[in-house]
Design a protein around this motif. Structure first.
Motif, short mmCIF file in Angstrom:
data_model
loop_
_atom_site.label_atom_id
_atom_site.label_comp_id
_atom_site.label_asym_id
_atom_site.label_seq_id
_atom_site.Cartn_x
_atom_site.Cartn_y
_atom_site.Cartn_z
N ALA A 71 -39.23 79.59 21.94
CA ALA A 71 -38.45 78.54 22.76
C ALA A 71 -38.00 77.60 21.77
O ALA A 71 -38.38 76.48 21.58
N LEU A 72 -37.05 77.87 21.03
CA LEU A 72 -36.46 76.81 19.95
C LEU A 72 -35.48 75.69 20.44
O LEU A 72 -34.83 75.87 21.49
N ILE A 73 -35.78 74.54 20.07
CA ILE A 73 -35.07 73.41 20.37
C ILE A 73 -34.05 72.96 19.62
O ILE A 73 -34.63 72.18 18.40
N ASP A 74 -33.07 72.69 19.50
CA ASP A 74 -31.92 72.46 18.31
C ASP A 74 -30.78 71.80 18.97
O ASP A 74 -29.87 72.45 19.79
N ARG A 75 -30.80 70.31 18.82
CA ARG A 75 -29.77 69.47 19.36
C ARG A 75 -29.21 68.76 18.30
O ARG A 75 -28.60 67.99 18.49
N GLY A 76 -29.38 69.12 16.99
CA GLY A 76 -28.91 68.61 15.91
C GLY A 76 -27.35 68.73 15.91
O GLY A 76 -26.84 69.89 15.80
N GLU A 77 -26.75 67.63 15.54
CA GLU A 77 -25.50 67.51 15.45
C GLU A 77 -24.82 68.27 13.88
O GLU A 77 -25.65 68.11 13.02
N PHE A 78 -24.04 68.90 13.98
CA PHE A 78 -23.32 69.54 12.80
C PHE A 78 -21.92 68.89 12.58
O PHE A 78 -20.99 68.70 13.35
N SER A 79 -21.97 68.13 11.30
CA SER A 79 -20.55 67.59 10.92
C SER A 79 -20.09 68.40 9.54
O SER A 79 -20.86 68.65 8.48
N ASP B 21 -34.49 72.95 15.60
CA ASP B 21 -35.51 74.39 15.13
C ASP B 21 -34.36 75.42 14.95
O ASP B 21 -33.32 75.81 15.63
N ARG B 22 -34.78 76.03 13.75
CA ARG B 22 -33.84 77.31 13.18
C ARG B 22 -34.57 78.22 12.46
O ARG B 22 -35.67 78.07 12.23
N ARG C 57 -29.05 78.74 14.16
CA ARG C 57 -29.29 78.04 15.51
C ARG C 57 -29.75 79.16 16.32
O ARG C 57 -29.50 80.08 16.57
N LYS D 102 -23.29 68.40 7.14
CA LYS D 102 -24.57 67.88 7.52
C LYS D 102 -24.96 68.33 8.81
O LYS D 102 -24.22 68.44 9.64
N ARG E 137 -30.66 82.88 22.85
CA ARG E 137 -30.73 82.77 24.29
C ARG E 137 -29.27 82.79 25.14
O ARG E 137 -29.01 82.81 26.39
N ASP E 138 -28.17 82.50 24.05
CA ASP E 138 -26.78 82.67 24.82
C ASP E 138 -26.16 84.30 24.97
O ASP E 138 -25.10 84.50 25.33
N LYS F 242 -28.03 67.93 11.56
CA LYS F 242 -29.30 67.09 11.66
C LYS F 242 -30.44 67.94 12.12
O LYS F 242 -30.12 68.98 12.62
N PRO F 243 -31.76 67.20 12.34
CA PRO F 243 -32.93 68.18 12.48
C PRO F 243 -32.77 68.86 13.88
O PRO F 243 -32.16 68.54 14.76
#
Lengths: 262, 262
Positions: A125-133, B58-59, B73, B53, A65-66, B55-56
């Motif tokens: 319409a994927l939703i992905d707000r998961g933080e990546f560390s 949609d992927r 992502r 890591k 989507r970007d 976090k959850p």
């Protein structure tokens, strides 16, 4: 074969769609910033800083989507063609083919994907707000220091790395702003007495070779109990170096610069 | 929701499958070297040279038949996690989740993808024998020469690139095995009289600065009519340099080496 709305309308799936229908669904998906996945038989042309041609075969095309685009073959972990975010995209049919075109403005680059057959089209319409560390390895930390010597201190200039000395290999060997030699020992985890001793041995070895002042810096996320006192006793220094920060710096500089080759 | 066999059995699609069914289809797909595409909500852990890591969210997860794995992502053209070809893969359910684990032996690296929900699972027998041809840009050709100076001649050592001289910038500036200075002008296409004149100007400018012999080499895929004669008249040289060959060399050396940073 028609379309079906699934999973609370987050996913729309078209199997073996007529190419006209596919063009419409892709155009709608692009307009509403959905993630698109196109699987089918296609050829790919790229024109830009370089140029490439890919003859027909079965591939997976991801349009995010970007505005980034990836063309994946059934093997290899690198996409065969791709565009970074910010592309302008179009989908239309022409002479019985589905054309998907992604244009990047600066530098001007165009990918043209020409499908003669679609197996599957998915609009999501994927939703992905998961933080990546991300946490770096010791080698990553070394690379980060080479790319960003200020991580050690202002004015530090690396001369070499993995320098062989009698007791082993010095992680980073350089010079401080006053022209003194600096030996940097990097640890990914808590640095203990063993790391301090290792550094002291390197210093001893280098002092035996050169008639100059030599500083020793232990770079690690933290010091173990006892290590601090030992450092002071031996006249060595500690610099806090965070693996996560190193990883982020490397991630940011992942675009290859020509200067990296020299 | 059951499975459907499509497009001459090349594509099997499961929509919102129970995780048990998904694990079975993935396991079967891995066994028969199919390309798998898993779309759902997952978390991802990576352990290896570094660790990360995620976090959850949609992927899209792609598992290729060569054992490479990509986790994408909905934004960004780089995968957030990945493994190169040759991974050992497993899929199973555990505590109500679907676990997909990809293990690479050397270096030891493990990606664990834990899905709590699947939107779509696709198992595919994609056939792709299409030839890929890549033609480099002028900048790519310059990088190729910096990385592989033998492309110009044996013993050639680049000193710098984009060297500013009065009439412009020298593409690659170096030294031959006999210590003579060498100026290399690179053209991506057929090099004509203009390219020869440009090279001659650079030589003139450098000769004005240094009291040494200076050679000029025009590196291009081919020479235009008349350019050859002009080169000989001016005492300059030609080296055939193929953009495609340059592109292939760069492609092959795309693994980043630490030495590239210095």
């Amino acid at each position: 074969m028609g379309k079906e709305v699934l999973s609370e309308e987050t996913i729309e799936v078209l199997r073996n769609p007529p190419l006209q229908d596919a063009a419409r669904t892709i155009t709608d998906g692009l307009r509403s910033h959905r993630t698109l996945l196109i699987i089918g038989n296609c050829r790919v042309d790229y024109q830009g800083r370089a140029s490439s041609k890919l003859k027909p075969g079965d591939r997976m095309v991801i349009i995010k989507r970007d505005g980034s685009v990836l063309v994946h073959r059934p093997t290899g972990y690198d996409p065969v063609n791709w565009q970074p975010p910010g592309c302008k995209l179009q989908a239309y049919t022409e002479k019985g083919n589905l054309i998907v075109r992604a244009v990047r403005e600066r530098p001007r680059e165009t990918i043209t994907i020409q499908f003669n057959k679609l197996y599957l089209l998915t609009s999501m319409a994927l939703i992905d707000r998961g933080e990546f560390s991300l946490y770096a390895s010791e080698e990553d930390m070394q690379r980060a220091v080479l790319l960003h010597p200020d991580l050690i201190e202002e004015g530090f200039k690396p001369i070499t790395y993995e320098k062989k000395v009698e007791p082993g290999f010095i992680d980073v060997y350089g010079m401080d702003r006053d022209g003194r030699l600096v030996i940097v020992e990097i640890k990914r985890g808590t640095a203990g007495r063993e790391a301090v001793l290792q550094l002291a041995k390197y210093i001893g070895s280098v002092k035996g070779e050169v008639n100059r002042e030599v500083r020793g810096i232990l770079a690690a996320p933290q010091l173990a109990k006892g290590a601090q006192k030992m450092l002071i006793t031996l006249g060595l220094e500690y610099k806090r170096l965070d693996p996560k920060r190193c990883a982020e710096l490397l991630r940011r500089s992942s675009v290859r610069k020509i200067s990296e080759f020299l």
